[in-house]
Design a protein around this motif. Structure first.
Motif, PDB file in Angstrom:
ATOM      1  N   ILE A 198      24.241  19.056  18.493  1.00  0.00           N
ATOM      2  CA  ILE A 198      24.049  18.822  19.874  1.00  0.00           C
ATOM      3  C   ILE A 198      24.591  17.350  19.951  1.00  0.00           C
ATOM      4  CG2 ILE A 198      22.916  18.499  22.149  1.00  0.00           C
ATOM      5  CD1 ILE A 198      20.987  20.654  20.963  1.00  0.00           C
ATOM      6  N   HIS A 199      25.723  16.886  20.540  1.00  0.00           N
ATOM      7  CA  HIS A 199      26.104  15.405  20.495  1.00  0.00           C
ATOM      8  C   HIS A 199      26.148  14.999  21.966  1.00  0.00           C
ATOM      9  CE1 HIS A 199      28.475  11.967  19.350  1.00  0.00           C
ATOM     10  NE2 HIS A 199      29.284  12.355  20.214  1.00  0.00           N
ATOM     11  N   PHE A 200      25.686  13.896  22.065  1.00  0.00           N
ATOM     12  CA  PHE A 200      25.643  13.264  23.208  1.00  0.00           C
ATOM     13  C   PHE A 200      26.778  12.103  23.421  1.00  0.00           C
ATOM     14  CE2 PHE A 200      21.695  15.133  22.784  1.00  0.00           C
ATOM     15  CZ  PHE A 200      21.330  15.720  24.279  1.00  0.00           C
ATOM     16  N   GLN A 201      27.838  12.280  23.962  1.00  0.00           N
ATOM     17  CA  GLN A 201      28.816  11.465  24.297  1.00  0.00           C
ATOM     18  C   GLN A 201      28.499  10.325  25.186  1.00  0.00           C
ATOM     19  OE1 GLN A 201      32.618  13.030  25.565  1.00  0.00           O
ATOM     20  NE2 GLN A 201      33.778  11.346  25.215  1.00  0.00           N
ATOM     21  N   LYS A 202      28.458   9.149  24.956  1.00  0.00           N
ATOM     22  CA  LYS A 202      28.364   7.986  25.907  1.00  0.00           C
ATOM     23  C   LYS A 202      29.508   7.682  26.821  1.00  0.00           C
ATOM     24  CE  LYS A 202      26.755   5.322  22.591  1.00  0.00           C
ATOM     25  NZ  LYS A 202      26.326   4.048  21.868  1.00  0.00           N
ATOM     26  N   THR A 203      29.254   7.254  28.273  1.00  0.00           N
ATOM     27  CA  THR A 203      30.386   6.912  28.646  1.00  0.00           C
ATOM     28  C   THR A 203      30.655   5.495  28.858  1.00  0.00           C
ATOM     29  OG1 THR A 203      29.293   6.907  30.809  1.00  0.00           O
ATOM     30  CG2 THR A 203      30.013   9.069  30.095  1.00  0.00           C
ATOM     31  N   LYS A 204      31.809   4.996  29.822  1.00  0.00           N
ATOM     32  CA  LYS A 204      31.832   3.366  29.644  1.00  0.00           C
ATOM     33  C   LYS A 204      30.796   2.724  30.614  1.00  0.00           C
ATOM     34  CE  LYS A 204      35.072   4.125  33.486  1.00  0.00           C
ATOM     35  NZ  LYS A 204      36.307   3.705  34.226  1.00  0.00           N
ATOM     36  N   TRP A 205      30.078   3.582  31.390  1.00  0.00           N
ATOM     37  CA  TRP A 205      29.049   2.818  32.223  1.00  0.00           C
ATOM     38  C   TRP A 205      27.925   2.502  31.739  1.00  0.00           C
ATOM     39  CZ3 TRP A 205      31.751   1.728  36.356  1.00  0.00           C
ATOM     40  CH2 TRP A 205      32.757   2.658  36.640  1.00  0.00           C
ATOM     41  N   ASN A 206      27.716   2.749  30.417  1.00  0.00           N
ATOM     42  CA  ASN A 206      26.534   2.578  29.525  1.00  0.00           C
ATOM     43  C   ASN A 206      26.585   1.076  29.312  1.00  0.00           C
ATOM     44  OD1 ASN A 206      26.020   5.322  29.674  1.00  0.00           O
ATOM     45  ND2 ASN A 206      26.476   5.705  27.879  1.00  0.00           N
ATOM     46  N   SER A 207      25.428   0.598  29.051  1.00  0.00           N
ATOM     47  CA  SER A 207      25.394  -0.749  28.885  1.00  0.00           C
ATOM     48  C   SER A 207      24.126  -1.069  27.796  1.00  0.00           C
ATOM     49  CB  SER A 207      25.012  -1.869  30.163  1.00  0.00           C
ATOM     50  OG  SER A 207      24.757  -2.912  29.855  1.00  0.00           O
ATOM     51  N   GLY A 208      24.540  -1.604  26.678  1.00  0.00           N
ATOM     52  CA  GLY A 208      23.621  -1.765  25.532  1.00  0.00           C
ATOM     53  C   GLY A 208      22.720  -0.681  25.037  1.00  0.00           C
ATOM     54  N   ASN A 209      21.464  -0.771  25.271  1.00  0.00           N
ATOM     55  CA  ASN A 209      20.649   0.436  24.944  1.00  0.00           C
ATOM     56  C   ASN A 209      20.376   1.217  26.066  1.00  0.00           C
ATOM     57  OD1 ASN A 209      20.344  -0.275  22.240  1.00  0.00           O
ATOM     58  ND2 ASN A 209      18.891  -1.477  22.282  1.00  0.00           N
ATOM     59  N   GLU A 210      20.805   0.880  27.170  1.00  0.00           N
ATOM     60  CA  GLU A 210      20.707   1.556  28.504  1.00  0.00           C
ATOM     61  C   GLU A 210      21.712   2.748  28.839  1.00  0.00           C
ATOM     62  OE1 GLU A 210      20.022  -0.766  32.017  1.00  0.00           O
ATOM     63  OE2 GLU A 210      18.770  -2.049  30.863  1.00  0.00           O
ATOM     64  N   VAL A 211      21.308   3.796  28.771  1.00  0.00           N
ATOM     65  CA  VAL A 211      22.288   4.840  28.933  1.00  0.00           C
ATOM     66  C   VAL A 211      22.187   5.527  30.528  1.00  0.00           C
ATOM     67  CG1 VAL A 211      22.838   7.302  28.255  1.00  0.00           C
ATOM     68  CG2 VAL A 211      22.235   5.668  26.608  1.00  0.00           C
ATOM     69  N   CYS A 212      23.040   5.224  31.083  1.00  0.00           N
ATOM     70  CA  CYS A 212      22.960   5.852  32.411  1.00  0.00           C
ATOM     71  C   CYS A 212      23.775   7.128  32.600  1.00  0.00           C
ATOM     72  CB  CYS A 212      23.453   4.864  33.621  1.00  0.00           C
ATOM     73  SG  CYS A 212      24.860   4.311  33.240  1.00  0.00           S
ATOM     74  N   GLN A 213      24.588   7.599  31.607  1.00  0.00           N
ATOM     75  CA  GLN A 213      25.568   8.763  32.088  1.00  0.00           C
ATOM     76  C   GLN A 213      25.932   9.175  30.398  1.00  0.00           C
ATOM     77  OE1 GLN A 213      29.140   8.265  34.195  1.00  0.00           O
ATOM     78  NE2 GLN A 213      29.405  10.388  34.436  1.00  0.00           N
TER      79      GLN A 213
END
Length: 69
Positions: free
Chosen positions: A34-49
């Protein structure tokens, strides 16, 4: 991931690969990921999407996969 997802998946045998944001486990000939792909809206250690990707792979069925691809 470590606060909310890991406690749910750890009892099922998944281990977290932190560098890839991937949970992985092996059961017999099968590997589950199960892989979680981050998006460009993430900042540092904060994942918002993020987008989850689920995978099942087996070396035992490798010949079968290549026959149909």
């Amino acid at each position: 991931m470590t606060e909310f997802v890991l406690p749910e998946l750890e009892p099922l045998g998944f281990k977290l690969l932190k560098s890839e944001l991937t949970f992985k486990r092996d059961i017999g000939d099968f590997q589950h990921t199960i892989h979680f792909q981050k998006t460009k809206w993430n900042s540092g250690n904060e994942v918002c999407q993020f987008k989850p990707h689920f995978g099942i792979y087996s070396n035992a069925l490798k010949k079968y996969y290549s026959k149909w691809n």
